[in-house]
Design an enzyme around this catalytic site. Structure first.
Site, PDB file in Angstrom:
ATOM      1  N   GLY A  39       0.776  -1.297   0.290  1.00 54.14           N
ATOM      2  CA  GLY A  39      -0.305   0.405  -0.101  1.00 54.14           C
ATOM      3  C   GLY A  39       1.009   1.156  -0.108  1.00 54.14           C
ATOM      4  O   GLY A  39       0.391   2.342  -0.153  1.00 54.14           O
ATOM      5  N   TYR A  70      -9.710   4.724 -12.770  1.00 48.78           N
ATOM      6  CA  TYR A  70      -9.560   6.236 -11.142  1.00 48.78           C
ATOM      7  C   TYR A  70      -9.249   7.600 -11.209  1.00 48.78           C
ATOM      8  O   TYR A  70      -9.130   8.211 -10.197  1.00 48.78           O
ATOM      9  CB  TYR A  70      -8.046   4.965 -10.182  1.00 48.78           C
ATOM     10  CG  TYR A  70      -7.981   3.977 -10.639  1.00 48.78           C
ATOM     11  CD1 TYR A  70      -9.007   2.883  -9.525  1.00 48.78           C
ATOM     12  CD2 TYR A  70      -6.917   2.995 -10.425  1.00 48.78           C
ATOM     13  CE1 TYR A  70      -8.508   1.181  -9.389  1.00 48.78           C
ATOM     14  CE2 TYR A  70      -6.604   1.884 -10.040  1.00 48.78           C
ATOM     15  CZ  TYR A  70      -7.429   1.063 -10.074  1.00 48.78           C
ATOM     16  OH  TYR A  70      -6.790  -0.214  -9.669  1.00 48.78           O
ATOM     17  N   CYS A 122     -12.709   2.861 -29.153  1.00 47.15           N
ATOM     18  CA  CYS A 122     -14.274   4.005 -29.083  1.00 47.15           C
ATOM     19  C   CYS A 122     -15.278   3.541 -27.405  1.00 47.15           C
ATOM     20  O   CYS A 122     -16.001   3.422 -27.487  1.00 47.15           O
ATOM     21  CB  CYS A 122     -15.145   2.879 -29.920  1.00 47.15           C
ATOM     22  SG  CYS A 122     -14.199   2.825 -31.286  1.00 47.15           S
ATOM     23  N   GLU A 123     -14.046   4.806 -26.951  1.00 45.90           N
ATOM     24  CA  GLU A 123     -15.188   5.117 -25.287  1.00 45.90           C
ATOM     25  C   GLU A 123     -14.445   6.416 -25.207  1.00 45.90           C
ATOM     26  O   GLU A 123     -13.746   6.702 -25.063  1.00 45.90           O
ATOM     27  CB  GLU A 123     -14.793   4.172 -24.459  1.00 45.90           C
ATOM     28  CG  GLU A 123     -14.541   2.772 -24.109  1.00 45.90           C
ATOM     29  CD  GLU A 123     -16.202   2.369 -24.059  1.00 45.90           C
ATOM     30  OE1 GLU A 123     -16.559   2.713 -22.841  1.00 45.90           O
ATOM     31  OE2 GLU A 123     -16.018   1.435 -24.207  1.00 45.90           O
ATOM     32  N   TYR A 137       0.592  -1.993 -12.022  1.00 41.39           N
ATOM     33  CA  TYR A 137      -0.866  -1.725 -12.604  1.00 41.39           C
ATOM     34  C   TYR A 137      -1.108  -1.613 -14.472  1.00 41.39           C
ATOM     35  O   TYR A 137      -2.239  -0.729 -14.457  1.00 41.39           O
ATOM     36  CB  TYR A 137      -1.412  -1.290 -11.807  1.00 41.39           C
ATOM     37  CG  TYR A 137      -1.679  -1.935 -10.497  1.00 41.39           C
ATOM     38  CD1 TYR A 137      -1.582  -2.767  -9.861  1.00 41.39           C
ATOM     39  CD2 TYR A 137      -1.001  -0.985  -9.125  1.00 41.39           C
ATOM     40  CE1 TYR A 137      -1.791  -3.304  -8.497  1.00 41.39           C
ATOM     41  CE2 TYR A 137      -0.264  -1.677  -7.865  1.00 41.39           C
ATOM     42  CZ  TYR A 137      -1.318  -3.020  -7.854  1.00 41.39           C
ATOM     43  OH  TYR A 137      -0.703  -3.191  -6.325  1.00 41.39           O
TER      44      TYR A 137
HETATM   45  C1  LIG Z   1      -2.716  -5.040  -4.040  1.00 42.74           C
HETATM   46  C2  LIG Z   1      -2.165  -5.469  -2.587  1.00 42.74           C
HETATM   47  C3  LIG Z   1      -0.262  -5.483  -2.469  1.00 42.74           C
HETATM   48  C4  LIG Z   1      -0.361  -4.414  -2.854  1.00 42.74           C
HETATM   49  O1  LIG Z   1      -0.761  -3.062  -2.735  1.00 42.74           O
HETATM   50  P1  LIG Z   1       0.488  -2.064  -3.493  1.00 42.74           P
HETATM   51  O2  LIG Z   1       0.106  -0.433  -2.913  1.00 42.74           O
HETATM   52  O3  LIG Z   1       0.463  -1.694  -4.478  1.00 42.74           O
HETATM   53  O4  LIG Z   1       1.306  -1.791  -2.754  1.00 42.74           O
HETATM   54  C5  LIG Z   1      -1.056  -6.539  -0.725  1.00 42.74           C
HETATM   55  N1  LIG Z   1      -1.513  -7.179  -0.219  1.00 42.74           N
HETATM   56  C6  LIG Z   1      -2.444  -7.197  -0.954  1.00 42.74           C
HETATM   57  C7  LIG Z   1      -3.282  -7.983  -0.159  1.00 42.74           C
HETATM   58  C8  LIG Z   1      -3.104  -6.324  -1.985  1.00 42.74           C
HETATM   59  O5  LIG Z   1      -4.414  -7.201  -2.410  1.00 42.74           O
END
Ligand SMILES: *Cc1c(COP(=O)(O)O)cnc(C)c1O
EC number: 4.1.1.20
Length: 413
Positions: free
Chosen positions: A239, A316, A342-343, A371
């Protein structure tokens, strides 16, 4: 030291001119920097060097085998969310004892495959899943090590689609029912509860939500101890955010120091699951300008990359910096950078100040290493892009460009 830099007006990936890569391999083209992947992994992992730890790269951020192999060679474990990702991790030679398996919808065959492989543990997200893992493990004569994914009800203050640790999200179990579930798990023949897991969201730009979640998890950890459940692993998920635009996320060092202060001395092995912070700024998407067009209200730059190649802006409203592959020095103008799909939602950037680029010129969409390709699709029957890994002056085709034949070869002719 950055690995995507201009030298004499030419954008480079490490020692290689990006324009040369685009001419040789075509566009749209993902280019990853091996040195950057290594540096990001080491910076993150070493931030926790005072703790007993395992850094499990989140495969879904960028699951190319070359990327997985490179990170595994750096010592990374992997966080997977599907049987397909397990397949990739095993194929890349990842030590199964370093694999944790997250995700809300694991199927029986995926559980079986993971038990066969001998993964470290499952991060369990519901009581139904716990029951199924127990059943499958018993049928195989095995005991599955598990963590329950706790939903700490913390607001990570990120995009709602990538917030996962709030009460209203589908992820994990609330803390009250989790206690009862651990009690049940303890008594299951095919289950050994060994950890606590929590992942509150992605692209977090401050440490506070992590610490808030950790505090709650530590209170919970004590309660489990009082119940006689021996927790050995604490998985705090991934995260940590990155800079796409003006964000100023904490450096991994700062993040590591903050967690270390709270965890030092506890008899726990820390697991982390970073994805974006490892791969995000280690990759770019290179695209060619196909046309430009000025309408009474807008100037459009039409590129050969589209939302099927990089969906984050469309999905997003995410920001990706867009730069020229060869600096032109031309005056800037306000433009929408859009793809051929086409969007009306197909755009890479809206209302962006860009040099007045011309057809045939290349642009690079930065911070596209996480991603990006993994979320790409064949929408509009567009073959998926080629992926390259550059390491110094070495270029490896990590995934060849799909062909028209690839588009139809699984279909009844
Ligand atoms: C997507 C995800 C991550 C990685 O998240 P990042 O923001 O890319 O670091 C880690 N653990 C779980 C369970 C996830 O779904």
């Amino acid at each position: 030291m950055h690995h995507f830099e201009y030298k004499n007006g030419d954008l480079h990936a490490e020692d290689v001119r990006v324009g040369d890569l685009a001419r040789e391999y075509g566009t749209p083209l993902y280019v990853y920097s091996a040195a950057t992947l290594r540096r990001h992994f080491q910076a993150f992992d070493s931030a926790f060097s005072e703790l007993d730890r395992l850094t499990c790269y989140s495969v879904k951020a960028n699951s190319n085998l070359s990327v997985l192999r490179l990170l595994a060679a750096e010592g990374a474990g992997m966080d997977i969310v599907s049987g397909g990702e397990l397949h990739r991790a095993m194929k890349a030679g990842v030590d199964p004892a370093k694999i944790v398996y997250s995700g809300v919808g694991k199927r029986a065959h995926e559980i079986r495959e993971a038990l066969e492989a001998g993964i470290l543990m499952f991060n369990v997200e519901s009581t139904g899943e716990l029951d199924l893992i127990n059943e499958v493990a018993i049928s195989m004569g095995k005991v599955a090590k598990i963590s329950l994914r706790i939903n700490p009800d913390v607001d990570p203050k990120t995009h709602p689609y990538i917030s996962t640790g709030m009460k209203k999200n589908k992820f994990g179990l609330d803390m009250v029912s989790s206690l009862k579930t651990y009690e049940r798990a303890r008594d299951m023949e095919g289950i050994e509860p060994v950890g606590i897991d929590c992942h509150i969201g992605s692209q977090l730009t401050t440490i506070e939500p992590f610490l808030e979640a950790l505090d709650k998890v530590l209170v919970f950890y004590e309660k489990l101890g009082n119940m006689g459940i021996d927790i050995k692993f604490l998985d705090l998920g991934g995260g940590l955010g990155i800079t796409y635009d003006e964000e100023e996320p904490p450096h991994p060092k700062e993040f590591g120091a903050a967690l270390t202060a709270k965890l030092k001395g506890l008899p726990l092995k820390l697991i982390l699951e970073p994805g974006r912070v490892i791969a995000g700024n280690a990759g770019i998407l290179v695209t060619e300008v196909v046309y430009t067009k000025t309408t009474p209200s807008k100037h459009f730059v039409i590129t050969d990359a589209a939302m099927n190649d990089l969906v984050r802006p469309s999905l997003y409203g995410a920001f990706h910096r867009i730069v020229e592959v060869k600096e032109s020095g031309r005056a800037t103008r306000d433009a929408d950078v859009v793809g051929p799909i086409c969007e009306s939602g197909d755009f890479l950037a809206r209302d962006r100040e860009l040099p007045d680029v011309q057809p045939g010129e290349y642009l690079a969409c930065l911070s596209a290493g996480a991603y990006g390709f993994t979320m790409s699709s064949n929408y509009n029957s567009r073959p998926r892009a080629c992926e390259l890994v550059v390491d110094g002056n070495t270029v490896v085709v990590a995934r060849r460009r799909e062909t028209y034949e690839d588009l139809t070869h699984l279909e009844e002719e």
